[in-house]
Design a protein around this motif. Structure first.
Motif, short mmCIF file in Angstrom:
data_model
loop_
_atom_site.label_atom_id
_atom_site.label_comp_id
_atom_site.label_asym_id
_atom_site.label_seq_id
_atom_site.Cartn_x
_atom_site.Cartn_y
_atom_site.Cartn_z
N THR A 20 -0.76 -2.99 1.92
CA THR A 20 -0.40 -4.33 1.45
C THR A 20 0.06 -5.17 2.64
OG1 THR A 20 1.71 -3.31 0.76
CG2 THR A 20 0.16 -3.89 -0.96
N GLY A 134 1.23 -0.16 -3.88
CA GLY A 134 1.58 -0.92 -2.70
C GLY A 134 1.90 -0.06 -1.50
N TYR A 282 6.87 -4.92 -1.01
CA TYR A 282 5.87 -5.31 -2.00
C TYR A 282 6.48 -5.36 -3.39
CZ TYR A 282 1.64 -5.18 -4.89
OH TYR A 282 0.68 -5.47 -5.82
#
Length: 297
Positions: A20, A134, A282
């Protein structure tokens, strides 16, 4: 990204690292009590009907929950479409998470894996489950089987999307991978997983993407973007997924800003200053959805 071969079901077996980053779209959800689902977008080139994964994901969740509620969804697009950056998949994942919170549905935070499992069966794309996890993951199978690995230090990135596009279908067709290979899959997976979990996690695994050999031949402009990143000062650069974007890794913010300034003069190129997002960072971005996620046990 390694393509290990073609599976009997027609998909390709892959081994890739997913990460991510700070580049993101924005989604706003408003409750409707009449059961309708609508989508608007600030980019007129983005479909807003059932061809958009947002509507497809929302419809799948609505059917699963048998809820009479609906939603107006507003998408502000920042991630380039068809850039290999997971924009559509991340939108689908956040739609499921956001509507779950908006509709006060049964998928409680402690049931995140249940929601993850549901997402894997909604036919919204192999990358969708990653966006409930993530951070950094090794993805195998068709890309939906995830092995979360430790987050390295924040790294500074430049993402470039040149004025060239190659569809995922065309990329796989050009690659013409052979039959499914199981002999090399596990050693490659074990090696990659070990490398990502070493004490020196500041380094990316060896930057390699099997798609580069065919994508660069189809669209030389994409190869030129990678070369420009390296010439401007990136330590390493790589095609993202099946394209059409490339990313570069640099040492610090000063170098990143200089590289971005050098590349912005290229006509038709979209250049983004980014950084990696840890799993915790995230999850923090997902708090407004009303569905805080938790790390895998």
């Amino acid at each position: 990204m390694k393509i290990l071969g073609k599976r009997p079901d027609g998909y390709h077996e892959v081994l890739t690292v997913l990460q991510t980053i700070s580049l993101c779209d924005e989604l706003v959800f408003e409750l409707r009590t009449d059961g309708k689902l609508t989508l608007t977008c600030d980019n007129p080139e983005i479909p807003t009907d059932e061809n958009n994964l947002i509507i497809k994901a929302a419809g799948a969740l609505k059917e699963k929950l048998q809820t009479p509620l609906g939603a107006d969804i507003k998408l502000t697009k920042r991630i380039p479409a068809q850039g290999g950056l997971g924009g559509a998949s991340s939108n689908a994942a956040v739609t499921l998470i956001g509507l779950n919170g908006l509709w006060r549905a049964p998928f409680a935070p402690g049931q995140r894996l249940t929601l993850h499992g549901f997402m894997a069966t909604t036919n919204t794309g192999a990358d969708v489950p990653f966006f409930t996890v993530g951070g950094r993951c090794v993805a195998t199978g068709i890309g939906a089987t995830l092995l979360p690995v430790q987050n390295g230090p924040r790294q500074f990135l430049i993402v470039v999307t040149p004025n060239a596009r190659v569809s995922t279908a065309a990329a796989y067709a050009a690659l013409n991978a052979g039959s499914l290979t199981t002999v090399d899959a596990m050693p490659i997976l074990s090696s990659s997983f070990a490398q990502l979990n070493t004490g020196d996690s500041s380094q990316w695994p060896e930057l390699h993407n099997d798609f580069e050999r065919v994508i660069f031949e189809i669209e030389p402009e994409i190869e030129r973007a990678k070369r420009a990143l390296l010439e401007a000062g990136a330590q390493g650069a790589l095609l993202t997924g099946s394209g059409s974007s490339v990313f570069g890794v640099v040492d610090d913010e000063v170098t990143r800003d200089r590289v971005v300034d050098n590349l912005k003069c290229e006509a038709g190129w979209q250049v983004f200053s980014c950084e990696t997002l840890s799993r915790a960072d995230y999850y923090e971005t997902l708090k407004p959805t009303g569905f805080p996620l938790f790390t895998l046990s």
